[in-house]
Design an enzyme around this catalytic site. Structure first.
Site, PDB file in Angstrom:
ATOM      1  N   GLU A  65      17.499 -19.378  -3.042  1.00  0.00           N
ATOM      2  CA  GLU A  65      17.123 -18.021  -3.567  1.00  0.00           C
ATOM      3  C   GLU A  65      16.594 -18.631  -5.268  1.00  0.00           C
ATOM      4  OE1 GLU A  65      16.196 -15.334  -3.049  1.00  0.00           O
ATOM      5  OE2 GLU A  65      16.702 -14.062  -4.849  1.00  0.00           O
ATOM      6  N   CYS A 116       0.798  -1.227  -0.154  1.00  0.00           N
ATOM      7  CA  CYS A 116       0.064  -0.071   0.045  1.00  0.00           C
ATOM      8  C   CYS A 116       0.828   1.470   0.191  1.00  0.00           C
ATOM      9  CB  CYS A 116      -0.698   0.064   1.191  1.00  0.00           C
ATOM     10  SG  CYS A 116      -1.630  -1.336   1.634  1.00  0.00           S
ATOM     11  N   TRP A 130      -3.012  -3.130  -1.157  1.00  0.00           N
ATOM     12  CA  TRP A 130      -2.855  -4.517  -1.286  1.00  0.00           C
ATOM     13  C   TRP A 130      -3.714  -5.032  -0.274  1.00  0.00           C
ATOM     14  CZ3 TRP A 130      -0.425  -8.339   1.564  1.00  0.00           C
ATOM     15  CH2 TRP A 130      -0.011  -9.294   0.642  1.00  0.00           C
ATOM     16  N   ARG A 184       5.635  -1.259  -6.169  1.00  0.00           N
ATOM     17  CA  ARG A 184       5.388  -2.027  -4.768  1.00  0.00           C
ATOM     18  C   ARG A 184       4.471  -3.043  -4.756  1.00  0.00           C
ATOM     19  NH1 ARG A 184       6.608   1.205   0.198  1.00  0.00           N
ATOM     20  NH2 ARG A 184       8.377   2.284  -0.250  1.00  0.00           N
ATOM     21  N   GLU A 243       8.226 -17.364  -7.579  1.00  0.00           N
ATOM     22  CA  GLU A 243       7.644 -16.149  -7.414  1.00  0.00           C
ATOM     23  C   GLU A 243       6.954 -15.507  -9.016  1.00  0.00           C
ATOM     24  OE1 GLU A 243       9.820 -13.358  -4.168  1.00  0.00           O
ATOM     25  OE2 GLU A 243      11.158 -13.961  -5.904  1.00  0.00           O
ATOM     26  N   LYS A 277      13.116 -17.368  -6.932  1.00  0.00           N
ATOM     27  CA  LYS A 277      12.841 -16.621  -7.822  1.00  0.00           C
ATOM     28  C   LYS A 277      11.556 -17.260  -8.863  1.00  0.00           C
ATOM     29  CE  LYS A 277      13.844 -13.781  -6.774  1.00  0.00           C
ATOM     30  NZ  LYS A 277      14.545 -13.016  -5.514  1.00  0.00           N
ATOM     31  N   HIS A 286      17.078 -38.220   2.022  1.00  0.00           N
ATOM     32  CA  HIS A 286      16.309 -38.461   2.866  1.00  0.00           C
ATOM     33  C   HIS A 286      14.770 -38.102   2.621  1.00  0.00           C
ATOM     34  CE1 HIS A 286      19.846 -39.138   5.618  1.00  0.00           C
ATOM     35  NE2 HIS A 286      20.681 -38.090   4.825  1.00  0.00           N
ATOM     36  N   LYS A 299       6.180  -5.499  -3.336  1.00  0.00           N
ATOM     37  CA  LYS A 299       7.093  -5.119  -2.995  1.00  0.00           C
ATOM     38  C   LYS A 299       7.108  -4.384  -1.646  1.00  0.00           C
ATOM     39  CE  LYS A 299      11.417  -4.546  -4.722  1.00  0.00           C
ATOM     40  NZ  LYS A 299      12.192  -5.529  -4.721  1.00  0.00           N
ATOM     41  N   ASN A 305      -2.698   2.337   5.428  1.00  0.00           N
ATOM     42  CA  ASN A 305      -1.674   1.159   5.262  1.00  0.00           C
ATOM     43  C   ASN A 305      -1.540   0.582   6.775  1.00  0.00           C
ATOM     44  OD1 ASN A 305      -0.977   2.206   2.949  1.00  0.00           O
ATOM     45  ND2 ASN A 305       1.022   2.951   3.322  1.00  0.00           N
ATOM     46  N   GLY A 306      -1.492  -0.962   6.495  1.00  0.00           N
ATOM     47  CA  GLY A 306      -1.534  -1.675   7.829  1.00  0.00           C
ATOM     48  C   GLY A 306      -2.598  -2.644   7.980  1.00  0.00           C
TER      49      GLY A 306
HETATM   50  N1  HGA Z   1      -5.894  -3.494   5.699  1.00  0.00           N
HETATM   51  C1  HGA Z   1      -6.172  -2.582   4.805  1.00  0.00           C
HETATM   52  C2  HGA Z   1      -4.614  -2.013   4.278  1.00  0.00           C
HETATM   53  C3  HGA Z   1      -4.043  -2.960   3.625  1.00  0.00           C
HETATM   54  C4  HGA Z   1      -2.490  -2.754   3.462  1.00  0.00           C
HETATM   55  O1  HGA Z   1      -1.989  -2.005   4.132  1.00  0.00           O
HETATM   56  N2  HGA Z   1      -1.911  -3.401   2.629  1.00  0.00           N
HETATM   57  O2  HGA Z   1      -0.640  -3.135   2.241  1.00  0.00           O
HETATM   58  C5  HGA Z   1      -6.820  -3.143   3.766  1.00  0.00           C
HETATM   59  O3  HGA Z   1      -6.962  -4.321   3.739  1.00  0.00           O
HETATM   60  O4  HGA Z   1      -7.668  -2.648   3.104  1.00  0.00           O
END
Ligand code: HGA
Length: 605
Positions: A478, A2, A74, A27, A485, A482, A501, A600, A99-100
Site C-alpha cells: 500500500e 464519469c 473520464w 471522482r 499514485e 500511494k 530472489h 475515484k 458512463n461505461g
Molecule cells: N466510454 C465513454 C464513457 C467513459 C466513462 O464512463 N468513463 O468513466 C467515453 O469514453 O466517452
C-alpha cells in the site's frame, strides 16, 4: 470517474446541473459538459478544463433551460478533447450522456454509418445516441428500451429529445443511476451526492431498468419491460464534508481525519456480535468454513492484510483475489465460502462484476465492506459492514483503507469468537486495543515533521523499494502504491525475504528502501534483510517500533513509531507511508488530489 446529472423542472436548471457536476468532480474527470432544451433544440457547452470553466461558459453564453443533462467524462474511447466530451448529439435532435463502455460499438457504428449517420467523435458513446435516434418514433422511452437491447457492455445513460422537451429518459446496466424525486421536478444522477440540496428522496435503479422522468412523475420498467416499483428512500447527510478547511489538500485532510473515522467505524457494543453484519449474519457465518475476498487496488491490500487476521485469529482459511482476475477465470465455487467484497464506493465496476459472477456460480453468502450504505454492492450482498470514513475526495485512498481494516478486523474477531478461538478475555483485549487506536494514531500523525524531512530526499528519486514481512507486507504494498499514485515515483514492494530472489539486483546507493519494522516475531529476520540492503549500499528509511533497537547510523534513517501495537499494528504503520507519499508529491508539485490518469470510484472496467 464519469458523472451524470439530469433534471426536468420548471425553473432554469443549469446551475443545479453544474453544481451537481461540481459535487462529482472529486471522482476525477478530464472533460465535462451540459446540455439543455432551449427553443425547441438541445444546446450545449463543453469544456476540457474544470467544471468552473464550464460554469463560466454557461454564464457567458446565458445557457438556460428547464430540462437538461450534464456529465463529467473520464475518457475510455477517444482522447479528452471537446468533440468527445458529452453530451453527445445525434443530428441536433437528441442529446445523451453515458458512463461505461459499449463493447460492440464498432459493429453498431458500421450499421449506423450504413444508415447514413455521420460520426464526429471517437467515443463508443456516439453509437448509443445515433441508435436511439434511429429508433425514435415519437416516444423516447420506447426507443431507449429498444436501443439498449442492442448494447453489450456497461452503461448508465441520460437522454433527451427535442420533440419531448420536458422529458429525460435514463437506463442502467453495470453502472449506477439513481432517480431523485423532487417537488414538481425530478432528477437523475449517477450518485445521490450530486443532488444534495435539490432533493433527499431517491429511488435506486436496478440492473436493466429504464426510467422516464417528467415534471410530475417517474416511470420505471425492468429489463423485461414490466413496470417496476423502486422504493423511494430518504437519504440524508449527503452534501456536507467537502470543505478543505485548514489543509492544503483533501488527501492531507483525510489522513488527519483517520482517528475520527476509525472512532466512528468501531462498533459501539462492548462485545463482538455477528449482528453488526446484518440480521442473518449469525446463520450465514455458521454455514461457512472459508472466505473468498474480492477487491481491487487499495481495497485489495486491506483484503490481503485481513487474510493474516482471519487465519490467525479466526483460524478460517482465506483466499484473496483481484476482482478483475476472478471475474474472468474459471474457478471452483464453494458453497461453504463467504464471499467478501471490499470497496470504498461500493460501485467499483470490477468488484461489482466479480460479486455477481460469484453469485452466478452459486455462492450464497456474501458480505460487502463499504463506505456507502446506498451503494450497489451493499444492495447486492446478503450482509454488509459500513465503514464511517465520510466522503473521501482524494483519489489516493487513505481513511477508507484504515476503516476497511477496522471492519475486517472486527470480522476476524467475530468469526474467531463464534468458532471458539477467541475467549472472553481475549475479546476484551481486542476491544480495548481497537478503542485505543485513535489515540495511538494521533501520536503517529505527530511524526509529520520528521516525515516531511525525508520527503525532501524522496522527491529527488525516481525509484523506491518498500519492504515488509507478514502482516506488514500488504502495508508495504500500500505504501508503494500511494507513492506511485501521487508522486509518480516508480515504487515496488516486496516481502523482505524475497529480496535475495531478484530485487536485490536493483539496490544501489540511488535506491531508497523503505522498511516497515514492527516489533514482532519476524523482527530478527527483517534485520538480516536490512543488512543485505546495506551491504549493497542501499539507503534504508525505517519506520521502527519502540523496542526494535534499530537506530539511525550511516545509511540507515529511522523514525521511531510511538509504540508496538500487536495485531492492529498495520493500521498504525500505514499512516506514515501515506504521509511520506503525500509530502513527496507536494515536494514534486504534483496534483495530489487528482493524480494524472486516475479517477475515484472506478466505475468502468
Ligand atoms: N466510454 C465513454 C464513457 C467513459 C466513462 O464512463 N468513463 O468513466 C467515453 O469514453 O466517452
Amino acid at each position: 470517474m464519469c458523472g451524470i446529472v439530469g433534471a426536468v423542472a420548471q425553473r432554469n436548471i443549469v446551475s443545479v446541473l453544474v453544481e451537481g457536476l461540481r459535487r462529482l468532480e472529486y471522482r476525477g474527470y478530464d472533460s465535462c459538459g451540459v446540455a439543455v432544451m432551449s427553443n425547441g433544440a438541445p444546446k450545449r457547452a463543453r469544456s476540457v478544463s474544470r467544471v468552473s470553466d464550464l460554469d463560466a461558459q454557461v454564464r457567458d453564453s446565458h445557457l438556460d433551460g428547464v430540462t437538461g443533462i450534464a456529465h463529467t467524462r473520464w475518457a475510455t474511447h477517444g482522447a479528452p478533447v471537446t468533440d468527445n466530451a458529452h453530451p453527445i448529439f445525434s443530428r441536433d435532435a437528441l442529446a445523451l450522456v453515458h458512463n461505461g463502455i459499449i463493447e460492440n460499438y464498432e459493429s453498431l457504428r458500421e450499421m449506423l454509418r450504413d444508415k447514413g449517420y455521420e460520426f464526429v467523435s471517437q467515443t463508443d458513446t456516439e453509437v448509443i445516441a445515433h441508435l436511439i435516434h434511429s429508433m425514435y418514433r415519437g416516444d423516447l422511452f420506447q426507443s431507449v428500451r429498444e436501443a439498449v437491447k442492442q448494447l453489450h457492455g456497461a452503461y448508465a445513460i441520460a437522454v433527451m429529445h427535442k420533440d419531448q422537451p420536458h422529458t429525460v429518459v435514463g437506463a442502467r446496466q453495470g453502472s449506477p443511476l439513481v432517480v431523485g424525486v423532487g417537488n414538481g421536478e425530478n432528477f437523475l444522477a449517477s450518485d445521490a451526492l450530486a443532488l444534495a440540496g435539490s432533493t433527499d428522496h431517491f429511488a435506486f435503479l436496478e440492473e436493466g431498468d429504464v426510467v422516464e422522468i417528467t415534471l410530475d412523475g417517474v416511470k420505471i420498467v425492468d429489463r423485461e419491460g414490466v413496470p417496476a416499483v423502486r422504493e423511494v428512500r430518504v437519504v440524508a447527510a449527503y452534501g456536507g464534508a467537502v470543505e478543505l478547511g485548514p489543509y492544503r489538500h483533501f488527501m492531507q485532510k483525510e489522513i488527519f481525519e483517520q482517528p475520527r473515522a476509525i472512532t466512528d467505524t468501531i462498533p459501539q457494543a462492548d462485545h463482538f456480535d455477528a449482528s453488526i453484519f446484518g440480521e442473518n449474519a449469525k446463520q450465514a457465518f455458521d454455514g461457512i468454513d472459508n472466505l473468498l475476498i474480492l477487491a481491487c487496488g487499495t481495497s485489495y491490500y486491506s483484503g490481503l492484510t485481513a487474510k493474516y487476521w482471519l487465519e490467525s485469529i479466526a483460524k478460517i482459511p482465506t483466499q484473496v483475489e483481484i476482482a478483475s482476475e476472478y471475474r474472468y477465470r474459471e474457478s471452483v465455487p464453494d458453497p461453504k465460502a463467504l464471499v467478501v467484497v471490499i470497496s470504498q464506493s461500493g460501485e467499483t465496476a470490477d468488484t461489482l462484476a466479480a460479486l455477481k459472477h460469484a453469485q452466478s456460480l452459486g455462492h450464497k453468502h456474501t458480505l460487502a465492506v463499504c463506505n456507502v450504505g446506498t451503494s450497489a454492492m451493499v444492495r447486492q450482498t446478503e450482509l454488509s459492514f459500513l465503514t464511517h470514513a465520510g466522503t473521501e475526495i482524494g483519489v489516493a485512498s487513505t481513511k477508507a483503507f484504515t476503516t476497511q481494516l477496522v471492519g475486517m478486523f472486527v470480522l476476524a474477531v467475530t468469526l474467531g469468537k463464534m468458532r471458539g478461538f477467541v475467549d472472553a478475555k481475549q475479546e476484551t483485549a481486542y476491544l480495548t486495543q481497537l478503542r485505543h487506536l485513535p489515540a495511538a494514531l494521533n501520536s503517529v500523525l505527530a511524526l509529520e515533521p520528521q516525515i516531511i524531512a525525508w520527503a525532501e530526499d524522496f522527491a529527488r528519486k525516481e525509484n523506491a523499494l518498500f519492504l515488509g514481512r507478514g502482516l506488514h507486507y500488504p502495508i508495504a504494498l500500500e505504501g508503494a502504491l500511494k507513492l506511485k499514485e501521487i508522486s509518480y515515483i516508480h515504487a515496488e514492494a516486496y516481502p523482505a525475504g524475497e529480496l535475495k530472489h531478484g530485487p536485490l539486483a536493483l539496490v544501489t546507493e540511488a535506491m531508497p528502501v523503505v522498511t516497515v519494522a514492527p516489533n514482532d516475531t519476524l523482527l530478527e529476520k527483517l534485520k538480516s534483510n536490512m543488512q543485505e540492503v546495506r551491504a549493497r549500499g542501499g539507503e534504508l528509511y525505517v519506520f521502527a517500533d519502540a523496542g526494535t533497537r534499530i537506530v539511525s547510523e550511516n545509511g540507515i534513517h529511522v523514525i521511531r513509531m510511538p509504540e508496538h501495537y500487536g495485531p492492529l499494528s498495520p493500521i498504525l504503520h500505514v499512516v506514515p507511508l501515506q504521509l511520506l507519499a503525500y509530502h513527496t508529491a507536494c515536494a514534486r508539485g504534483t496534483d495530489v488530489d487528482k493524480p494524472r490518469n486516475l479517477a475515484k470510484s472506478v466505475t468502468v472496467e
